[in-house]
Design a protein around this motif. Structure first.
Motif, PDB file in Angstrom:
ATOM      1  N   ALA A   1       0.828  -1.214   0.000  1.00  0.00           N
ATOM      2  CA  ALA A   1       0.000   0.000   0.000  1.00  0.00           C
ATOM      3  C   ALA A   1       0.860   1.261   0.000  1.00  0.00           C
ATOM      4  O   ALA A   1       0.568   2.243  -0.709  1.00  0.00           O
ATOM      5  CB  ALA A   1      -0.936  -0.016   1.206  1.00  0.00           C
TER       6      ALA A   1
ATOM      7  N   GLN B   1       1.066   4.038  -3.021  1.00  0.00           N
ATOM      8  CA  GLN B   1       0.734   5.446  -2.805  1.00  0.00           C
ATOM      9  C   GLN B   1       1.878   6.368  -3.243  1.00  0.00           C
ATOM     10  O   GLN B   1       1.642   7.372  -3.939  1.00  0.00           O
ATOM     11  CB  GLN B   1       0.411   5.693  -1.331  1.00  0.00           C
ATOM     12  CG  GLN B   1       0.003   7.139  -1.052  1.00  0.00           C
ATOM     13  CD  GLN B   1      -0.543   7.334   0.348  1.00  0.00           C
ATOM     14  OE1 GLN B   1      -1.090   6.411   0.937  1.00  0.00           O
ATOM     15  NE2 GLN B   1      -0.397   8.536   0.888  1.00  0.00           N
TER      16      GLN B   1
ATOM     17  N   GLN C   1       2.088   9.125  -6.288  1.00  0.00           N
ATOM     18  CA  GLN C   1       2.498  10.521  -6.095  1.00  0.00           C
ATOM     19  C   GLN C   1       3.628  10.901  -7.053  1.00  0.00           C
ATOM     20  O   GLN C   1       3.680  12.026  -7.556  1.00  0.00           O
ATOM     21  CB  GLN C   1       2.931  10.722  -4.640  1.00  0.00           C
ATOM     22  CG  GLN C   1       1.764  10.644  -3.654  1.00  0.00           C
ATOM     23  CD  GLN C   1       2.237  10.652  -2.210  1.00  0.00           C
ATOM     24  OE1 GLN C   1       3.347  10.209  -1.895  1.00  0.00           O
ATOM     25  NE2 GLN C   1       1.390  11.153  -1.317  1.00  0.00           N
TER      26      GLN C   1
END
Length: 457
Positions: free
Chosen positions: A6, A10, A14
């Motif tokens: 996870a 993420q 980004q």
């Protein structure tokens, strides 16, 4: 998805969006751990993953910095692959195991397998003559195990020629080879309904037309089969004979005889899955026992009796058919694992396998009795099947919303295997039901959840 996965996803997102620029420093391991609410070890592993993917670089004493590389776009799956993946969504949970209470699991618990004995043999890691074999091995599979299987099948009245049996990496590998060899896009096949959902996914992937045949207590419903044969010409009927997954049903001699008569009359082959055979009486009726090798391909495996990680199975049938499957296996996978096959053979030859089967059979029968008693006490209509296996088919109240029931179970950390997964057409007209693994069916948390659900329904 794990916490490390996870975090990596993420930060990768980004980077792709431009939130992080080339050369920019990432938060320290301590700072990142606080930001994501994880341990420093977890955060360090996530950063190491980003470095391995070329998205970040580690500078000793300074920390982690963005390289400026962009993560590659996710590959677009073909529509047929997406559909097949959706069908096996239940399998994903059995692999990743997010839920603590697992009545919907398809496998026996690890505590039911002979872990210590397998570790001992794995540590030995050598053939009985003391030599370690690092070659591919025969594309047919280990000769000693094939010989033992021929004797084992003979006890079930299934007579097999030496070149009429091959080893596979489990039943799913065997089914995949059979589908590739016998079917082309546009062909029609029949399947049990409810039936084995990973098979449904393989058939969708092969772009064949799948026609469900109603499964009843003593096997495929011959009346429904006759009705379907009036409208369709199947090449193959895939069915499971004993301790049926998911219903726990059996195959009666009369149904077996009637099914073979229809196969002869309408000229279709039968693929008979008998994955629990080693746990069941050899005298139970099997389609392959009627001496029809040209009509029936018989598949089995050790994964349900030993370990899901020991991918070792087999296909038995007419030599002409099996030789073609061996050639296909050689083209697609070269060979199966000789080390796994030797491990299984060593357990058999040492006498450990038969001792293990006795213990596993006792656990299975005790689990079935405990599950039936527990589910009956909460108000469900369930009884012991004539042939006891790992599964019970449990009807739920007709007014129950099956999907909502599963969502509430998930919220309570309980893994349910709903009836919808085991049908090729997930219509809302069926009665709600679930498959229950007898190893987990009497779990107090599961039973308490059912009491609440049945009281509120």
């Amino acid at each position: 998805m794990s916490r490390v996965d996870a975090i990596v996803a993420q930060i990768s997102g980004q980077i792709a969006s431009g939130f992080y620029r080339a050369g920019q420093k990432l938060p320290s391991v301590r700072g990142g751990a606080g930001q994501f609410g994880v341990s420093k070890n977890t955060m360090a592993e996530a950063y190491d993953r980003l470095v391995a993917q070329g998205l970040a670089v580690a500078r000793q004493g300074s920390g982690y910095f963005i390289t400026g590389n962009r993560p590659p776009p996710a590959p677009r799956l073909r529509p047929d692959v997406t559909e097949a993946t959706s069908i096996v969504s239940l399998l994903r949970e059995q692999l990743d195991q997010h839920y603590e209470t697992r009545p919907g699991d398809g496998r026996p618990p690890a505590t039911w397998t002979e872990v210590a004995e397998m570790r001992r043999i794995l540590r030995a890691g050598r053939r009985s003559d003391g030599a370690i074999d690092f070659g591919y091995g025969s594309s047919w599979g280990l000769g000693a195990l094939r010989d033992w299987l021929r004797m084992s099948l003979a006890e079930r009245s299934i007579l097999t020629e030496p070149d009429g049996i091959m080893l596979t990496s489990g039943v799913n590998h065997g089914l995949d080879l059979i589908i590739r060899q016998l079917l082309e896009p546009g062909d029609t096949v029949f399947v049990d309904s409810p039936g084995y959902y990973p098979l449904f996914a393989k058939l969708r992937l092969a772009k064949v037309t799948v026609v469900p045949v109603r499964r009843i207590e003593d096997g495929p419903d011959l009346d429904d089969l006759r009705d379907k044969l009036a409208d369709h010409r199947p090449k193959v009927f895939f069915t499971q004979s004993q301790a049926h997954n998911p219903t726990g049903g059996t195959l009666s001699p009369a149904t077996a005889f009637g099914l073979l008569q229809l196969a002869d009359l309408h000229d279709f082959r039968i693929v008979e899955d008998d994955i629990f055979a080693d746990l069941l009486a050899p005298t139970l009726p099997r389609l392959a026992a009627f001496g029809r090798q040209e009509r029936v391909l018989y598949v089995g495996s050790f994964s349900k009796t030993l370990s899901a990680s020991l991918r070792c199975g087999y296909i038995a049938g007419s030599p002409d058919l099996v030789r073609g499957l061996v050639d296909l296996k050689m083209i697609t996978t070269v060979a199966t694992s000789a080390h796994v096959e030797r491990l299984v053979t060593d357990m058999i030859e040492s006498g450990q396998y038969i001792k293990h089967l006795r213990r596993l059979r006792t656990r299975m029968q005790e689990g079935a009795k405990a599950t039936v008693q527990a589910l009956s006490e909460v108000g469900l209509d369930v009884s012991l099947p004539r042939v006891q296996g790992f599964y019970l088919w449990v009807p739920l109240p007709e007014t129950l919303d099956e999907a909502a029931f599963c969502r509430r179970a998930a919220a309570a950390d309980i893994f349910i295997a709903p009836a919808s997964v085991f049908h090729t057409e997930r219509d809302a007209c069926r009665r709600p039901a679930m498959r229950v693994n007898v190893a987990y069916g009497a779990d107090p948390r599961f039973c308490a959840f059912l009491r609440r659900e049945l009281k509120s329904d």
